[in-house]
Scaffold this motif. Structure first.
Motif, short mmCIF file in Angstrom:
data_model
loop_
_atom_site.label_atom_id
_atom_site.label_comp_id
_atom_site.label_asym_id
_atom_site.label_seq_id
_atom_site.Cartn_x
_atom_site.Cartn_y
_atom_site.Cartn_z
N GLU A 156 7.60 30.94 9.01
CA GLU A 156 8.71 31.24 8.08
C GLU A 156 8.47 32.65 7.42
OE1 GLU A 156 9.58 29.65 3.56
OE2 GLU A 156 8.79 28.00 5.16
N GLU A 157 7.30 32.99 7.20
CA GLU A 157 7.17 34.60 6.86
C GLU A 157 6.79 35.47 7.92
OE1 GLU A 157 5.35 31.98 5.02
OE2 GLU A 157 6.89 31.77 3.48
N LEU A 184 14.44 33.80 -4.43
CA LEU A 184 13.37 34.94 -5.08
C LEU A 184 14.20 36.17 -5.38
CD1 LEU A 184 10.36 35.20 -5.46
CD2 LEU A 184 10.21 36.28 -3.32
N PRO A 230 10.01 37.00 10.07
CA PRO A 230 10.35 38.29 9.51
C PRO A 230 9.40 39.44 9.23
CG PRO A 230 10.26 36.43 7.65
CD PRO A 230 10.14 35.85 9.28
N GLN A 284 15.28 28.03 9.88
CA GLN A 284 15.30 29.49 9.90
C GLN A 284 15.98 29.94 10.87
OE1 GLN A 284 11.36 30.96 9.78
NE2 GLN A 284 11.74 32.66 8.48
N SER A 312 15.60 37.54 8.59
CA SER A 312 15.63 35.92 9.11
C SER A 312 16.54 35.58 7.72
CB SER A 312 14.40 35.61 9.43
OG SER A 312 13.78 35.37 8.31
N ALA A 359 0.46 38.26 1.52
CA ALA A 359 2.13 38.08 1.41
C ALA A 359 2.15 36.83 0.61
CB ALA A 359 2.65 37.71 2.79
N THR A 360 3.23 36.58 0.21
CA THR A 360 3.60 35.29 -0.63
C THR A 360 4.45 34.46 0.01
OG1 THR A 360 5.34 36.59 -1.75
CG2 THR A 360 2.95 36.64 -2.82
N ASP A 361 4.51 33.19 -0.49
CA ASP A 361 5.37 32.35 0.06
C ASP A 361 6.68 32.50 -0.26
OD1 ASP A 361 6.05 29.59 0.90
OD2 ASP A 361 5.80 28.79 -1.13
N ASN A 362 7.54 32.43 1.07
CA ASN A 362 8.94 32.76 0.71
C ASN A 362 9.28 34.11 0.71
OD1 ASN A 362 10.85 30.84 0.97
ND2 ASN A 362 10.43 29.93 -0.96
N GLN A 363 8.31 35.03 1.17
CA GLN A 363 8.75 36.65 0.88
C GLN A 363 9.72 37.06 1.98
OE1 GLN A 363 5.08 38.71 0.58
NE2 GLN A 363 6.22 40.66 0.87
N GLN A 364 10.47 37.83 1.78
CA GLN A 364 11.47 38.30 2.55
C GLN A 364 11.37 39.70 2.77
OE1 GLN A 364 14.98 36.91 3.62
NE2 GLN A 364 13.56 35.40 3.91
N ASP A 365 10.82 40.51 1.87
CA ASP A 365 10.67 41.97 2.02
C ASP A 365 9.53 42.38 2.08
OD1 ASP A 365 10.89 44.58 1.79
OD2 ASP A 365 10.71 44.35 -0.39
N ALA A 373 15.60 41.92 6.19
CA ALA A 373 14.63 41.14 6.40
C ALA A 373 14.58 40.20 7.70
CB ALA A 373 15.12 39.87 5.36
#
Lengths: 397, 388, 237, 314
Positions: free
Chosen positions: B239-240, D242, B243, D138, D234, B210-216, D232
């Motif tokens: 943080e990741e 992004l 979600p 968060q 959250s 995954a990547t930093d700050n990923q949402q999807d 998502a």
């Protein structure tokens, strides 16, 4: 308000007129004085000498961060801004991914000089780490090359398309660096990067973890770069850039090979950006992928435009301010004795200047641009153009 | 008139030259206080880490806990107080160097809690080492940090070498035949995931990043569900992870979700929500609350109106070690460094026995990795994972 | 007087484009501004419609001081300009372009009627009704621009070079329509023209501009027979 | 590669869902660009505010991450309400950005690059302001719709959330297209985009149109924020960055300034990312997005459908 502004303007014009009238020797003298002042800036002793209050807080000194390090950071940002200024300010090309070249320079130095680099530990491409001084020209050359390679396909695009493509390229560089099974070792990064050479009288290295020698080094580089860029801008190349910025089609019709000069601008800027990265890698002693976030590119662009695009002095001022102001804001809470936390409805909120400093910085950006859209220290010619534009605004628009 | 002006400028130039030279020669203040004073007050403990920026959530609870420890100490030592000096690196290595230099330059700072992340440790610790300023990190778990020969380096938790195999052992103990491993490409997450992969061997059917700050996370979710994995290890932070877990459950993944200490915090529960987080497992090189908690949790809640977040207990204990040293009259960096070298006591909040070897690592025997299972909106201690 | 332009000056950057122009237009008149390229005709027009801010002077319309009024509010006051270079919205159909002309109008019921009227004046536009403005020929775009300006039912219609780039037959046609608009609908018209012959023979009164100043004024017929004007602007007719 | 073939149906549906969200956000960039030729960097942070708007709305009704799923009817009601609140909130903030950061510069006819800096400044103010306001925490999103597939045809499955997302996005885009193409206000927007001076000569109040454009962009971002929240699961103060970057890329991909281009670009980007992640790994997800964009621009320098607002018909 108006009165203050007029008076300030008169004062400024007065000073600059006075400076212009001075004999050449005195001019040089003044500049030398200023440069000496810059060299003395990170020394606490200097402030004592000036008689500034040296308790907890010194007005110029950044009390929450090491002054020399902050100045060094300002220094490499100034160098970046000088490079981007060629691209944006002179050639008028909007580059949103300039920090990518910084990454190229930094990674070149890191991979070649660190004994922990995978080149030596895993791939065995080379026998032993190279000295910093040997890696430096390679770093600059590679960034220059990266500029040409990127510029070659991209510079056929104009304006905002160029912006997104450069942004995309910088992100792609970062994503490649992020891969921790590849050569750049991702977020785990590369440590033990070599410092520049040189020893003190007592045999200890000049360049170690103290940022002061680095600041002096970067300051020297900046001074050299200013002379280089000044001469370049006044040459045929510089005139071609200005022509491209003002009206690309017209320049093309006049026989200026615009494409070639655009690549030139791009490569020059990239080289300076890479130089900055190489200097930084030595000082930081550690490079990893998360350093090269997109925000950095945006900050450099903000520096150039805040300072005044198309003017060397403006780029320097902008590069200085975007780093110094947020760092200085950290200590402003101490100066005014502001509380760090408040409790609103049982919920504690961190209202320290440190926490809120980018909020303030954003406000400063907006306010400065509204009152000085040409930047704080613009190129005279551009400032005049912008003033004229202002007069040409629609009625009441 | 003009003559005078020119001369004045010349004079200023000369003066500045002299002054610049003088200033350059003059040594900066720094080093340590004279040790002869009977009791040195107003000493500072530095807290070094990301207090703003994207990663602040992992570090701020520790800062709060350190503040709490100092507050309690000052209540007992009203005549000779100690304070916390925050160094907000935003988790960025490029900012850490300057802050470290500034901490070194402040003679009142006698010890550092942090740097919180491994990346910033790489740039900050050489500077601390040079100045002999001791550091104890609450959360930088990259094993190689201990190999740099930094005498001042102490790690208050187990490193990835201790946690990774333990997490793998846990996954083996639940008899997962197919394991999917995901990491967030951070120094911490990737390191941990690599150790887990190494220990699990062939049971790892696939992995992704995954990547930093990923949402999807839809692409990873698809891969996980189609791989038929019955357990998933996630190396990374809440943080990741939060979600990601929610999207996994929404995507129909029914297997076990296992993470490292990066997800062992209250946010993982509250952000993910009870329904989806139920049954998720976190491994942590820290013993459960019940063994030696003291009143830390209640005190923290009373002070900050929130559950103690990740590493709050560790930071609390580490701060208290410094306070103990100061309370015993240790006031120089060297004294405190010596104090740490011979320290051997259990922390009141974590229950871990703090005793460091010469590389600055905790005694491996002391590093006990526990598994915790999310049950009814709380992390319930499951078991101490036996060493392989 | 419907429009009074009183001693206005205007700057382009540092270049002064107008040096104190004074023009007035009475209700029901056709007034023409003629002059060479760069004499300041179009600039005067822009000052009246509010696209450019003036440096000094005053403009009054229908008894209201509009010197500092925004361009779009001047449309509501009753000034509508058909701009130089036609200014047709290229991505809009003929119909939408005409509707744009009626943008400020509140009496929505009458718009359809007016559109019919405009389409009667310019039958070509009816044929091209659903076509995008950018695909029309030069002459058709000119008609569209004039027709669009009429859609706002202006008290004062500003026409900037309505004959520019048109074939001679079309020029004749467009000037006939201009006269018709003036006589039948009673619309006052201020006209900028390079084609001085046509403009002067149609206009009640006219001004001659040279390098940002007015050098002559008079009725259309007077100027048409003025030897100097003949020499400079009418060619060897 | 196997993963792409096996997962193709699911990857397509999830890619479309994500693409729909990108498209809605991209509309905001493209609208503003079409009218002002300005990259509104603060748009991503307007979106971020919308994600909080939805969470606050739900928490006002007592729903947090731990709440049990409401009934389907209740959920739809709550979603609709959150969409309204978030859209209004985003609309207001988008207009605030225009009035404080851009309008003063326009009044002085400032050069385009100055706008870029105030845009960056506004972005800092919004994201850092929210960071301070929420203590950088968060927040989890309450579960709303059931997660079991609604219907499946072979291996093609669609969950209620995916259906809702795509349906709402299509609805919003159709409504926007109708608004811009068919109404008087829409004509005003297109007129200003095509020729601002002539539009003023027709009596169009440029500032009002620009405000309207920001409002619409904000509304779309607000809708996207709610959909993205549910997907998502959250949010925090930095979620905008992004998604904003991707949406901007999507807008350029389709041809910035072109509404239908933004929709198309968003969906293509969503799909390309998903397929690419399956083949090369998710760590290359963003790499693929930008690669597609750059390659496309090499061959079609003004994006898929060309620039200009409202010209799609011509």
């Amino acid at each position: 308000m108006t009165d203050v502004r007029t008076r300030w303007r008169d004062f400024r014009h007065g000073v600059s007129a006075r400076f212009d009238r001075l004999p050449k020797a005195s001019k040089i003298g003044l500049i030398v004085v200023f440069i000496v002042f810059l060299y003395a800036l990170p020394n606490k002793g200097f402030y004592e000498y000036l008689g500034l209050p040296l308790g907890e807080y010194i007005p110029l000194y950044t009390t929450r961060n090491d002054m020399a390090t902050v100045l060094f950071q300002c220094g490499y940002y100034i160098l970046l801004a000088l490079g981007l200024n060629i691209v944006v300010g002179y050639a008028g090309l909007l580059d949103l991914g300039f920090f990518g070249f910084f990454a190229v320079g930094a990674y070149t130095v890191a991979t070649l000089t660190s004994p922990r680099s995978k080149i030596f530990t895993e791939y065995n491409w080379l026998e032993s780490p190279w000295p910093w001084l040997v890696a430096l020209p390679i770093a600059i050359a590679l960034s220059l090359l990266a500029g040409v390679i990127l510029g070659w396909p991209v510079l056929r695009l104009r304006g905002d398309y160029l912006a997104i493509v450069t942004l995309g390229f910088a992100e792609m560089i970062r994503i490649v660096a992020q891969q921790n099974d590849w050569i750049f070792n991702g977020d785990r990064g590369i440590s033990e990067i070599a410092h520049p050479p040189g020893k003190n009288a007592d045999g200890s290295p000049i360049f170690a973890f103290d940022a002061k020698p680095y600041y002096w080094l970067v300051l020297t580089v900046i001074i050299g770069m200013v002379f280089l860029i000044r001469n370049l801008v006044r040459s045929r190349v510089g005139r071609a850039w200005v022509a491209i910025r003002e009206d690309e089609d017209a320049a093309e019709l006049m026989g200026v090979p615009t494409y070639k000069f655009k690549i030139w601008a791009f490569a020059m800027g990239a080289g300076i950006g890479g130089f900055s990265g190489a200097l930084w890698a030595g000082q930081a002693n550690f490079v990893n992928a998360s350093t090269f976030r997109l925000e950095q590119s945006i900050l450099v662009l903000a520096a150039v435009l805040l300072g005044g695009a198309g003017n060397i002095g403006g780029a320097i001022l902008g590069g200085f301010l975007v780093i110094y102001v947020p760092e200085w804001l950290r200590s402003i809470g101490d100066v005014f004795g502001l509380p760090e936390n408040v409790r609103i409805a049982g919920e504690p909120y961190d209202i320290s200047a440190t926490n809120l400093r980018y909020l303030f910085f954003g406000i400063i950006l907006i306010v400065v641009m509204i009152f000085r859209p040409q930047g704080l220290w613009p190129n005279r010619r551009r400032a005049a153009e912008i003033k004229d534009r202002e007069k040409e605004a629609m009625v009441g628009a | 008139m003009r003559q005078i002006f020119v001369r004045a400028i010349g004079g200023v130039a000369l003066a500045a030259l002299v002054l610049g030279g003088a200033a350059a020669c003059k040594q900066d203040e720094g080093g340590t206080e004279g040790g002869s004073a009977s009791k040195v007050c107003d000493l500072k403990i530095g807290f070094f880490g990301a207090l703003s920026g994207g990663d602040a959530g992992l570090v701020t609870p520790g800062k709060q806990a350190a503040d709490l420890a100092v507050k309690q100490y000052n209540a007992e030592h009203a005549d000779c107080k100690v304070s916390i000096q925050a160094y907000d690196s935003q988790g960025k290595p490029e900012l850490a160097g300057g802050l470290a230099t500034s901490a070194v330059g402040d003679a009142k700072v006698v010890g550092i809690v942090g740097p919180a992340f491994s990346g910033e440790s790489e740039t900050a610790n050489p500077i601390f080492q040079q100045a002999g300023l001791p550091v104890i990190t609450q959360s930088a778990t990259r094993p190689s940090l201990a190999d740099n020969g930094w005498a001042i380096f102490h790690r208050g938790v187990g490193n990835d070498f201790s946690q990774g195999p333990a997490a793998a052992a846990y996954i083996k103990s639940i008899n997962a035949a197919k394991v999917f491993v995901v990491d967030d490409q951070s120094a911490y997450g990737a390191g941990l995931a690599d150790e887990v992969k190494k220990a699990l061997g062939a049971t790892v059917v696939a992995s992704d990043k995954a990547t930093d700050n990923q949402q999807d996370f839809s692409a990873i979710v698809t891969k996980v569900t189609s791989s038929g994995a019955t357990a998933l290890f996630y190396g990374g932070y809440t943080e990741e992870a939060s979600p990601f877990l929610k999207q996994l459950r929404a995507g129909g993944y029914k297997g076990t979700f296992v993470g490292g200490d990066g997800i062992y915090d209250a946010n993982m529960l509250s952000v993910t929500g009870n329904a989806d987080v139920e049954g998720a497992v976190a491994t942590c090189p820290c013993a459960p609350a019940t063994t030696a908690k003291g009143t830390f949790v209640q005190d923290f809640k009373a002070e900050f109106n929130a559950e103690p977040g990740v590493y709050a207990d560790v930071a609390y204990d580490l701060t208290k070690i410094y306070l103990e040293a100061i309370g015993e009259g240790k006031s120089s960096r060297a004294d405190i460094q010596a104090f740490l070298k011979s320290y051997n006591k259990a922390g009141s909040a974590t229950g871990v026995t703090y005793k460091w070897d010469d590389k600055g690592e905790l005694d491996p025997a002391q590093v006990r990795v526990w598994s915790y299972i999310a049950k009814n909106g709380a992390w319930a201690p499951d078991k101490e994972i036996p060493k392989a | 007087m419907l429009l009074e332009v009183d001693n206005i000056t205007l700057l382009y950057g540092r270049i002064q484009a107008l040096h104190g122009i004074t023009v007035h237009v009475n209700e029901g008149e056709i007034v023409a501004l003629i002059g060479a390229n760069g004499a300041g005709k179009t600039t005067t027009m822009r000052a009246v419609s509010g696209v450019r801010a003036i440096a000094s002077g005053r403009i009054r319309f229908n008894g209201v001081d509009i010197t500092r009024m925004r361009a779009d509010l001047r449309v509501i006051q009753g000034i509508c300009q058909s701009p130089e270079g036609r200014g047709v919205f290229p991505g809009m159909t003929v119909r939408e372009n005409l509707e744009m002309g009626a943008y400020t109008r509140k009496d929505t019921g009458n718009i359809a009627k007016d559109m019919d009227h405009v389409l009667d004046l310019f039958p070509r536009l009816r044929e091209r009704f659903k076509q995008a403005g950018g695909t029309l020929s030069g002459g058709e775009q000119q008609m569209l621009a004039v027709g669009r300006a009429l859609m706002s039912r202006p008290k004062l219609l500003l026409l900037d070079e309505p004959s520019m780039g048109l074939a001679p037959m079309l020029i004749q046609q467009i000037f006939e329509i201009i006269t018709e608009i003036n006589q039948r609908d009673g619309t006052t018209i201020l006209l900028v023209e390079q084609n001085a012959q046509q403009a002067l023979s149609r206009a009640h009164r006219a001004y001659v501009l040279e390098t940002g100043s007015i050098v002559k004024e008079g009725t259309g017929q007077e100027l048409l027979h003025d030897p100097a004007v003949k020499d400079a602007y009418l060619g060897v007719a | 590669m196997n993963e792409l073939i096996n997962g193709f149906p699911v990857l397509t549906v999830t890619g479309l869902t994500q693409g729909a969200i990108y498209a809605l956000v991209a509309l905001g960039y493209t609208l503003v660009y079409g009218v002002l030729r300005l990259i509104n960097f603060a748009h991503s942070d307007v979106f971020m505010i919308g994600t909080f708007g939805a969470i606050w709305t739900w928490s006002a009704f007592g729903f947090d991450a731990n709440s049990p799923r409401p009934s389907v009817g209740g959920a739809l009601g709550l979603i609709a309400l959150a969409i309204v609140v978030a859209a209004i909130l985003c609309g207001i903030f988008a207009m605030l950005v225009e009035v404080t950061a851009y309008r003063p510069l326009r009044a002085r006819n400032a050069p385009p690059l100055a706008f870029l800096i105030t845009a960056i400044g506004a972005s800092f103010v919004l994201s850092e302001g929210m960071a301070a306001f929420t203590n950088r925490r968060q927040f989890g999103v309450p579960a709303m719709l059931p997660t079991d597939p609604l219907f499946s045809i072979g291996s093609w499955q669609v969950t209620p959330l995916q259906l809702t997302t795509i349906a709402v996005a299509i609805l919003m885009m159709v409504a926007l297209d109708w608004f811009v193409q068919r109404t008087k206000f829409g004509r005003g927007i297109r007129a200003v985009a095509q020729d601002a001076n002539t539009a003023a000569l027709m009596g169009v109040n440029k500032n009002r149109v620009i405000l309207l454009v920001f409002l619409i962009g904000g509304l779309m971002a607000g809708v996207a924020a709610v959909l993205s929240d549910m997907k998502a699961a959250s949010t925090r103060f930095n979620v905008g960055f992004l998604i904003g970057l991707k949406a901007f890329a999507a807008a350029v991909l389709g041809g910035i300034g072109n509404l239908r281009g933004a929709a198309l670009g968003g969906i293509l980007l969503g799909l390309a990312e998903n397929y690419g992640s399956a083949v090369f790994g998710t760590n290359f997800r963003d790499f693929i997005g930008f690669l597609v964009l750059i390659l496309l621009l090499m061959f079609r320098p003004t994006g898929l459908l060309g620039e200009s607002l409202g010209r799609a018909r011509a």
